[in-house]
Write a protein that holds these residues in place. Structure first.
Motif, PDB file in Angstrom:
ATOM      1  N   ALA A 124     -26.154  19.408  -6.446  1.00 41.57           N
ATOM      2  CA  ALA A 124     -26.335  20.774  -5.947  1.00 41.57           C
ATOM      3  C   ALA A 124     -27.760  21.261  -6.181  1.00 41.57           C
ATOM      4  CB  ALA A 124     -25.334  21.710  -6.618  1.00 41.57           C
ATOM      5  N   ARG A 183     -21.166  17.316  -5.874  1.00 41.96           N
ATOM      6  CA  ARG A 183     -21.670  16.110  -5.234  1.00 41.96           C
ATOM      7  C   ARG A 183     -22.724  15.413  -6.087  1.00 41.96           C
ATOM      8  NH1 ARG A 183     -23.552  17.299   0.793  1.00 41.96           N
ATOM      9  NH2 ARG A 183     -24.609  19.059  -0.234  1.00 41.96           N
ATOM     10  N   GLU A 231     -27.536  15.056   3.792  1.00 42.70           N
ATOM     11  CA  GLU A 231     -28.545  16.050   4.136  1.00 42.70           C
ATOM     12  C   GLU A 231     -29.868  15.384   4.510  1.00 42.70           C
ATOM     13  OE1 GLU A 231     -27.333  18.894   4.358  1.00 42.70           O
ATOM     14  OE2 GLU A 231     -25.574  18.795   3.073  1.00 42.70           O
ATOM     15  N   ASP A 263     -29.883  19.837  -3.443  1.00 41.02           N
ATOM     16  CA  ASP A 263     -29.645  20.523  -2.171  1.00 41.02           C
ATOM     17  C   ASP A 263     -30.249  21.923  -2.189  1.00 41.02           C
ATOM     18  OD1 ASP A 263     -28.646  20.467   0.437  1.00 41.02           O
ATOM     19  OD2 ASP A 263     -26.806  21.494  -0.153  1.00 41.02           O
ATOM     20  N   VAL A 319     -25.563  13.672  -1.682  1.00 38.24           N
ATOM     21  CA  VAL A 319     -26.411  14.681  -1.042  1.00 38.24           C
ATOM     22  C   VAL A 319     -27.418  14.013  -0.117  1.00 38.24           C
ATOM     23  CG1 VAL A 319     -28.165  16.443  -1.473  1.00 38.24           C
ATOM     24  CG2 VAL A 319     -26.110  16.361  -2.879  1.00 38.24           C
ATOM     25  N   TYR A 320     -28.048  12.952  -0.579  1.00 40.05           N
ATOM     26  CA  TYR A 320     -29.026  12.263   0.260  1.00 40.05           C
ATOM     27  C   TYR A 320     -28.383  11.670   1.507  1.00 40.05           C
ATOM     28  CZ  TYR A 320     -32.582  12.634  -3.403  1.00 40.05           C
ATOM     29  OH  TYR A 320     -33.496  13.105  -4.313  1.00 40.05           O
ATOM     30  N   PHE A 324     -33.641  15.267   4.145  1.00 38.41           N
ATOM     31  CA  PHE A 324     -34.769  15.687   3.318  1.00 38.41           C
ATOM     32  C   PHE A 324     -36.105  15.455   4.014  1.00 38.41           C
ATOM     33  CE2 PHE A 324     -31.573  16.096   0.215  1.00 38.41           C
ATOM     34  CZ  PHE A 324     -32.086  16.739  -0.897  1.00 38.41           C
ATOM     35  N   GLN A 328     -22.708  23.293 -10.304  1.00 37.46           N
ATOM     36  CA  GLN A 328     -22.927  23.165  -8.862  1.00 37.46           C
ATOM     37  C   GLN A 328     -23.081  24.519  -8.160  1.00 37.46           C
ATOM     38  OE1 GLN A 328     -19.602  21.860  -6.389  1.00 37.46           O
ATOM     39  NE2 GLN A 328     -18.233  21.968  -8.157  1.00 37.46           N
ATOM     40  N   ARG A 337     -33.887  21.572  -1.650  1.00 33.74           N
ATOM     41  CA  ARG A 337     -34.176  21.272  -0.239  1.00 33.74           C
ATOM     42  C   ARG A 337     -34.180  22.539   0.603  1.00 33.74           C
ATOM     43  NH1 ARG A 337     -31.168  20.861   4.218  1.00 33.74           N
ATOM     44  NH2 ARG A 337     -29.279  21.285   3.013  1.00 33.74           N
ATOM     45  N   THR A 338     -33.171  23.385   0.442  1.00 35.63           N
ATOM     46  CA  THR A 338     -33.116  24.612   1.238  1.00 35.63           C
ATOM     47  C   THR A 338     -34.219  25.590   0.820  1.00 35.63           C
ATOM     48  OG1 THR A 338     -31.469  25.582  -0.276  1.00 35.63           O
ATOM     49  CG2 THR A 338     -30.646  24.373   1.621  1.00 35.63           C
TER      50      THR A 338
END
Length: 228
Positions: free
Chosen positions: A116, A148, A157, A119, A153-154, A159, A75, A122-123
């Motif tokens: 992770a 996670r 966060e 995520d 995560v979905y 998307f 992660q 995504r970033t």
């Protein structure tokens, strides 16, 4: 002809940015991926990026594709192999292949932090060049067991309109393709391209790139409401 017109309208309207797709590739390097598996993945990706069909898919039509590549495991372990690079010609793809070929694995023997990785992707896409579409491409051979989970995560966060496609690799965990189909991919039109074993990865990554650069963009064009 109608389908071709739709795709051209999607990528070549005057209001469109110069980039048609931001594509981030996330490659699993967790502890289940040994040195042989890692070499197969790397050489398979390099071969795909040199394949004539994939080269043409990057370069035609003229609107560019922006590409980034990262490796993920635990992660807290994600490593950028290739930061955002816009592909305008074959020389750009040659430089991308050189960058990937020269990269050395940072860490191994770490667990599988798939949430992770999502995520992080995504970033990473949040700072991509301004493109009409965004796709996160995640490959891996196991379920998340660190940090996670994908569904968490979905839930937490945003998307947005980012599509998340999956390349599950068989041979280590039963029903990994079902796990990717039900827990990992995300967004309307997202898909799973299955590698039966690590040895099948080169075929799967080539086919997946072809779908992402052609068929999936066409599907987005047909769903955009733009006239053909």
């Amino acid at each position: 002809m109608i389908r071709l017109a739709l795709l051209l309208a999607f990528v070549a309207t005057p209001a469109s940015p110069a980039c048609r797709l931001a594509l981030a590739l996330g490659i699993d390097v967790s502890r289940s991926v040994d040195a042989r598996d890692y070499a197969i993945q790397r050489e398979g990706l390099l071969a795909a990026l040199a394949d004539r069909v994939i080269v043409d898919a990057f370069l035609k039509p003229e609107d560019r594709v922006a590409l980034a590549v990262f490796e993920w495991s635990g992660q807290a372990q994600q490593d950028i192999v290739l930061d955002w690079t816009e592909v305008a010609g074959e020389a750009d793809l040659a430089r991308i292949r050189d960058r990937i070929a020269g990269h050395r694995r940072v860490a191994d023997h770490l667990p599988t932090g798939l949430g992770a990785a999502l995520d992080f992707g995504r970033t990473l896409l949040d700072r991509a060049p301004d493109c009409l579409a965004r796709t996160l491409d995640i490959s891996g051979d196991g379920r998340s067991n660190d940090g996670r989970k994908p569904e968490e995560v979905y839930a937490a966060e945003d998307f947005g309109e980012t599509l998340v496609n999956g390349l599950p690799i068989g041979g280590h965990e039963a029903d990994i393709a079902i796990y990717y189909r039900t827990r990992v991919i995300h967004g309307q039109g997202a898909f799973v391209e299955i590698a039966r074993t690590q040895d099948d990865f080169p075929r799967a990554i080539r086919r997946k790139l072809e779908r992402e650069l052609t068929e999936q963009l066409l599907g987005r064009a047909e769903g955009s409401g733009r006239p053909g």
